[in-house]
Design an enzyme around this catalytic site. Structure first.
Site, short mmCIF file in Angstrom:
data_model
loop_
_atom_site.label_atom_id
_atom_site.label_comp_id
_atom_site.label_asym_id
_atom_site.label_seq_id
_atom_site.Cartn_x
_atom_site.Cartn_y
_atom_site.Cartn_z
N GLU A 146 4.56 -1.20 -8.34
CA GLU A 146 4.91 -2.70 -8.48
C GLU A 146 6.01 -2.57 -9.84
O GLU A 146 5.68 -2.46 -10.97
CB GLU A 146 3.67 -3.44 -9.08
CG GLU A 146 3.93 -4.88 -9.35
CD GLU A 146 2.79 -5.69 -9.76
OE1 GLU A 146 2.88 -6.63 -9.75
OE2 GLU A 146 1.58 -4.97 -10.05
N ASP A 179 6.31 -8.30 -6.69
CA ASP A 179 5.94 -9.53 -7.40
C ASP A 179 7.03 -10.56 -7.84
O ASP A 179 7.84 -10.59 -8.54
CB ASP A 179 5.20 -9.08 -8.52
CG ASP A 179 4.34 -10.23 -9.32
OD1 ASP A 179 4.86 -11.24 -9.74
OD2 ASP A 179 3.22 -9.87 -10.00
N HIS A 182 7.83 -11.39 -11.44
CA HIS A 182 9.01 -10.40 -12.13
C HIS A 182 10.17 -10.39 -11.41
O HIS A 182 11.32 -10.24 -12.11
CB HIS A 182 8.38 -8.95 -11.79
CG HIS A 182 7.02 -8.89 -12.70
ND1 HIS A 182 6.90 -9.01 -14.08
CD2 HIS A 182 5.72 -8.57 -12.15
CE1 HIS A 182 5.39 -9.03 -14.23
NE2 HIS A 182 4.72 -8.51 -13.13
N GLU A 240 -1.37 -14.38 -7.41
CA GLU A 240 -1.58 -14.00 -8.72
C GLU A 240 -1.28 -14.66 -9.92
O GLU A 240 -0.09 -14.60 -10.66
CB GLU A 240 -1.04 -12.31 -8.86
CG GLU A 240 -1.48 -11.71 -10.19
CD GLU A 240 -0.73 -10.64 -10.70
OE1 GLU A 240 -1.35 -9.64 -11.22
OE2 GLU A 240 0.63 -10.79 -10.44
#
Length: 282
Positions: A146, A179, A182, A240
C-alpha cells in the site's frame, strides 16, 4: 467488486470486544470486513473465524510496520523481527480463512527519515518481502503493498513505486493496494494510477481527502470508478475512514469527521454503491 469496511470506522483497536462489528458489517449488506493486525498478541483468530463463519462474511487483514519491525532498518535484528512479524500476520490471516493481507508492510510507518531511501534500503525491503511472500504462498495468502503519502513513508508513495518494489521482490503473490487518501497527495491522476495498477490491484481503500464521508470532499471518484470499471475490477475495496485516535498506529483524527461511525458508514456506503452501479461494478 467486493465492498467492505475497515473496523477502525467504529473502533480504535481490534479485540474480542469488537467481534460484534462482524455482525454489523453483515447487516449493512457488505461483502467483507477489514481487520487490523496491529495487536497480534491479543488477536484471537479462532474467535474471529467462528464469528465470520457464523454470519457468512469474508475478511481481509492489514497492518503497518513500526520501529521495532522495520524491515528497512540498519539493524539486522530488527529486520529479522519484522520478517517474523510479517509471517505471523500471514498465519493470522490464514487462520481466519482470509487470503488477502496488505498495508504498509515494506518499511516503518512514519519513519523519521532524514534523506531519500538508499538502494540498500530498497533491497532490504524486497529481500524480507520475498521471503514473506514465499512463506505466504504455502497457505494461499497474497500480500498487498500500500503506497502512502510522504509524511507516512519515505519508501513507497505512489503506484509506480509499489510496482517497482513488486518487480524487485519477484514473487507472484505480491500485489498492489491503493488508497485514495494517499493518492490525493501523491498521484497526478486517480484514473491513471488506478489503470497503472491494472491486474496487480488487489485492494482499494476508498477514503475522502480528509478521511471523512466519501463523496463530501475533493477526491475524483468518477476518475477512480471509470478506471475500475474499465479494469472490470472484481477484488476488494473498503471504506477506510477513522472516527478516533488509537495508540497502536497514527490516525491523526483531531476533529470530528462525521457525526458518528454509523453515519459515516451509512452515507459513505450509499455513495460508493451509487458509483459502483454507475460504472458497472455491482
Amino acid at each position: 467488486m467486493k465492498l467492505g469496511i475497515h473496523a477502525y470506522a467504529w473502533c480504535s483497536q481490534w479485540t474480542n470486544d469488537t467481534l460484534d462489528l462482524i455482525d454489523r458489517v453483515k447487516g449493512l449488506g457488505l461483502d467483507f470486513i477489514e481487520i487490523p493486525l496491529m495487536t497480534l498478541d491479543t488477536f484471537d483468530a479462532a474467535a474471529v473465524k467462528a464469528r465470520l463463519d457464523a454470519v457468512g462474511l469474508e475478511a481481509v487483514t492489514s497492518t503497518v510496520l513500526l520501529g521495532d519491525t522495520d524491515i528497512t532498518s540498519g539493524d539486522a535484528a530488527i529486520r529479522a523481527k519484522g520478517l517474523q512479524y510479517l509471517k505471523d500476520c500471514v498465519d493470522a490471516t490464514h487462520a481466519i480463512g482470509a487470503t488477502s493481507f496488505s498495508g504498509v508492510v515494506y518499511s516503518q510507518h512514519v519513519k523519521a527519515a532524514k534523506s531519500r531511501p538508499t538502494e540498500e534500503e530498497w533491497a532490504w525491503a524486497a529481500e524480507a518481502l520475498r521471503e514473506a511472500a514465499r512463506y505466504a504462498q504455502r497457505v494461499g495468502v497474497t500480500i498487498g503493498l500500500e503506497p502512502v503519502n510522504r509524511y507516512e513513508s519515505y519508501l513507497v508513495n505512489t503506484c509506480e513505486q509499489a510496482l517497482r518494489l513488486k518487480e524487485m521482490i519477484g514473487e507472484p503473490n505480491i500485489r498492489v493496494h491503493l488508497d485514495t487518501y494517499h493518492m490525493n497527495i501523491e498521484e497526478k491522476s486517480f484514473y491513471e494510477a488506478t489503470k497503472r495498477a491494472g491486474e496487480d490491484l488487489i485492494h482499494y481503500h476508498l477514503c475522502e481527502n480528509d478521511r471523512g464521508i466519501p463523496g463530501t470532499g475533493l477526491v475524483d471518484w468518477d476518475g477512480i470508478f471509470r478506471a475500475l470499471g474499465e479494469l472490470k475490477y472484481d477484488g476488494y475495496a473498503a471504506l477506510e475512514s477513522f472516527v478516533d485516535v488509537t495508540d497502536n498506529m497514527n490516525t491523526w483524527v483531531w476533529r470530528q469527521l462525521a457525526p458518528n461511525g454509523d453515519a459515516l458508514v451509512r452515507e459513505g456506503v450509499a455513495f460508493i454503491k451509487g458509483k459502483m452501479a454507475q460504472y458497472g461494478l455491482e
